[in-house]
Design an enzyme around this catalytic site. Structure first.
Site, PDB file in Angstrom:
ATOM      1  N   GLN A  99       0.848  -1.197   0.000  1.00 51.41           N
ATOM      2  CA  GLN A  99       0.000   0.000   0.000  1.00 51.41           C
ATOM      3  C   GLN A  99       0.881   1.244   0.000  1.00 51.41           C
ATOM      4  OE1 GLN A  99      -2.853   0.289   3.235  1.00 51.41           O
ATOM      5  NE2 GLN A  99      -4.032   1.880   2.166  1.00 51.41           N
ATOM      6  N   HIS A 105      -8.622   1.652  -1.085  1.00 56.22           N
ATOM      7  CA  HIS A 105      -9.043   1.567  -2.487  1.00 56.22           C
ATOM      8  C   HIS A 105      -8.937   0.136  -2.971  1.00 56.22           C
ATOM      9  CE1 HIS A 105      -4.726   2.470  -2.264  1.00 56.22           C
ATOM     10  NE2 HIS A 105      -4.589   1.679  -3.327  1.00 56.22           N
TER      11      HIS A 105
END
Ligand code: 5GP
Ligand code: ZN
Length: 141
Positions: A99, A105
């Protein structure tokens, strides 16, 4: 719905997109979620699906936002099926999981038979003509 701000001093590129302080090629939006083209796509039509509320990871979100996010993910997957029936859905949670943007997301990554795009060492930026073509293909309900 207004996005919940990240904590003081923390800049969030996705909150900037939600608040229209940064541009994005948006293919889908509802009251609590958005989907837009990734600026460094793994493959043609790589999309990100986000909640408007700021949270670093899925488990930071209230249940209603989680459900809204999944509903939008389903909508985005249906649209991606206009490009190809094959795609990956991915969520990176935490730096060790890859990430980079700490606003939750889902990635939706269309696959066209290329070799593993996740191993790519460099990704070409999304071009404006490509983005326009994809918006034409994906933004209609
Ligand atoms: P992560 O590694 O955090 O799961 O993925 C973050 C993704 O966001 C990357 O694929 C990256 O290319 C994309 N990204 C980073 N900054 C921006 C931005 O400002 N706009 C858009 N559209 N995508 C971004
Ligand atoms: Zn954010």
């Amino acid at each position: 719905m207004a996005a919940q701000a990240p904590s003081a001093g923390e800049k969030c590129v996705f909150c900037d997109i939600v608040n229209q302080r940064s541009p994005a090629w948006v293919v889908f939006e509802d009251a609590s979620t958005m989907a837009f083209l990734d600026i460094f796509p793994f493959t043609r039509g790589h999309l990100l699906v986000i909640p408007k509320r700021h949270g670093a990871r899925l488990t930071d979100l209230p249940f209603e936002d989680q459900m809204a996010l999944i509903r939008s993910l389903d909508e985005v997957c249906r649209r991606v099926e206009r490009l190809t029936s094959d795609y990956n859905v991915a969520l990176n949670a935490g730096a060790k999981a890859g990430q980079i943007v700490f606003h939750v997301h889902f990635h939706v990554i269309p696959r066209y038979g290329e070799s593993n795009p996740f191993r790519a060492t460099s990704r070409a930026p999304l071009t404006e003509p490509e983005a326009r073509a994809l918006i034409a293909e994906l933004s209609a309900p």
